[in-house]
Design an enzyme around this catalytic site. Structure first.
Site, PDB file in Angstrom:
ATOM      1  N   GLU A 104      50.033  50.179  48.371  1.00  0.00           N
ATOM      2  CA  GLU A 104      50.998  49.488  47.586  1.00  0.00           C
ATOM      3  C   GLU A 104      49.877  48.517  46.917  1.00  0.00           C
ATOM      4  O   GLU A 104      48.939  48.027  46.948  1.00  0.00           O
ATOM      5  CB  GLU A 104      51.615  48.560  48.006  1.00  0.00           C
ATOM      6  N   ALA A 144      44.246  32.933  28.095  1.00  0.00           N
ATOM      7  CA  ALA A 144      44.052  34.038  28.896  1.00  0.00           C
ATOM      8  C   ALA A 144      45.631  34.825  28.644  1.00  0.00           C
ATOM      9  O   ALA A 144      46.166  33.899  28.243  1.00  0.00           O
ATOM     10  CB  ALA A 144      43.732  34.352  30.319  1.00  0.00           C
ATOM     11  N   GLY A 194      42.007  44.558  45.632  1.00  0.00           N
ATOM     12  CA  GLY A 194      42.402  45.366  47.680  1.00  0.00           C
ATOM     13  C   GLY A 194      43.694  45.783  47.175  1.00  0.00           C
ATOM     14  O   GLY A 194      44.088  46.614  47.872  1.00  0.00           O
ATOM     15  N   GLU A 224      43.872  45.024  37.733  1.00  0.00           N
ATOM     16  CA  GLU A 224      43.210  44.395  36.744  1.00  0.00           C
ATOM     17  C   GLU A 224      42.155  43.799  36.560  1.00  0.00           C
ATOM     18  O   GLU A 224      41.376  43.785  37.059  1.00  0.00           O
ATOM     19  CB  GLU A 224      44.727  43.005  37.144  1.00  0.00           C
ATOM     20  N   GLU A 259      57.367  33.023  23.288  1.00  0.00           N
ATOM     21  CA  GLU A 259      58.647  32.198  23.370  1.00  0.00           C
ATOM     22  C   GLU A 259      58.867  31.564  24.589  1.00  0.00           C
ATOM     23  O   GLU A 259      59.409  30.938  24.613  1.00  0.00           O
ATOM     24  CB  GLU A 259      59.297  33.589  23.390  1.00  0.00           C
ATOM     25  N   ARG A 311      52.812  27.851  36.750  1.00  0.00           N
ATOM     26  CA  ARG A 311      52.287  29.292  36.558  1.00  0.00           C
ATOM     27  C   ARG A 311      53.635  29.677  38.214  1.00  0.00           C
ATOM     28  O   ARG A 311      53.812  29.103  39.549  1.00  0.00           O
ATOM     29  CB  ARG A 311      50.687  29.913  37.884  1.00  0.00           C
TER      30      ARG A 311
END
Length: 181
Positions: free
Chosen positions: A38, A76, A115, A119, A140, A64
Site C-alpha cells: 500500500e 512547511a 515504508g 514524500e 484558505e 493537525r
C-alpha cells in the site's frame, strides 16, 4: 537488478486526491514470493528553519487533523507541480510567518516515511529575516499562530511534545549541533 528489488506485477490507484495518491501494488519479492504494498504517492514538500536577526526561531502552531491536536512546527508546505523547492520554501516562509529573506540555504532532504510513502522533504535555513510590509495571505484552509522562540525554549517544547514532528525535531537538533544560535 537493484539489491532487494521488488518487481511490480500490478498497480491499482485507489484514491487520487489534492495532496496524495493511494495505490496498491502487487509485487514479486526477491525470493520469488508475492506480496501487496500500500503506497502513498506525494509530490514532495519543503520546510524552512527561519532565524530572526536576534537569533529567535520562527515557528508556527497549527491544528493537525490526523493527530486531532495542535502542534508547533517549522513552516512547511507541499511542492506544486513543476515548482522548484526554493520557490516553495520562500512562499511558505512568507505566507506562514510574514517574513522574507535573501539568505536561503539548503540544509538537507529526507524521506518522511519510506515504508509506505515517497514524500521527499527538503529543508532550508532562512537567516537575516525581514518582516514583510504587506503580509501574504495563508491558504484558505490554513490557520496558524506565529511564535518566536530561543533554541532553549524550542528544546523545552520538544520535551513537552508540543513540537512532535520529525522535520521540526530535525531542525532543532540541527540548530543545536551546528551552534548557529
Amino acid at each position: 537488478m537493484k539489491k532487494f528489488e521488488e518487481k511490480t506485477i500490478n498497480s491499482k490507484t485507489i484514491y487520487d486526491g489534492k495532496v496524495v495518491k493511494l495505490q496498491v501494488d502487487d509485487v514479486r519479492l526477491p525470493n520469488g514470493q508475492q506480496a501487496k504494498r500500500e503506497l502513498i504517492k506525494h509530490p514532495g514538500a519543503v520546510s524552512v528553519i527561519p532565524i530572526t536577526k536576534d537569533n529567535k526561531i520562527v515557528l508556527v502552531e497549527q491544528y493537525r487533523k490526523p493527530l486531532e491536536k495542535s502542534i508547533i512546527e517549522i513552516p512547511a508546505g507541499k511542492l506544486e507541480p513543476g515548482e522548484v523547492p526554493e520557490i516553495t520554501a520562500m512562499r511558505e516562509l512568507e505566507e506562514e510567518t510574514g517574513y522574507t529573506t535573501s539568505h536561503l540555504t539548503k540544509v538537507t532532504s529526507f524521506y518522511t516515511s519510506p515504508g509506505f510513502a515517497n514524500e521527499l522533504m527538503h529543508i532550508y535555513l532562512a537567516k537575516d529575516l525581514e518582516k514583510l510590509t504587506v503580509p501574504k495571505a495563508l491558504d484558505e484552509d490554513e490557520f496558524v499562530e506565529v511564535l518566536e522562540v530561543t533554541l532553549e525554549e524550542a528544546k523545552k517544547l520538544v520535551e513537552e511534545q508540543r513540537i512532535h514532528d520529525a522535520k521540526t525535531n530535525y531542525a532543532i537538533l540541527y540548530l543545536d549541533t551546528q551552534e548557529l544560535l
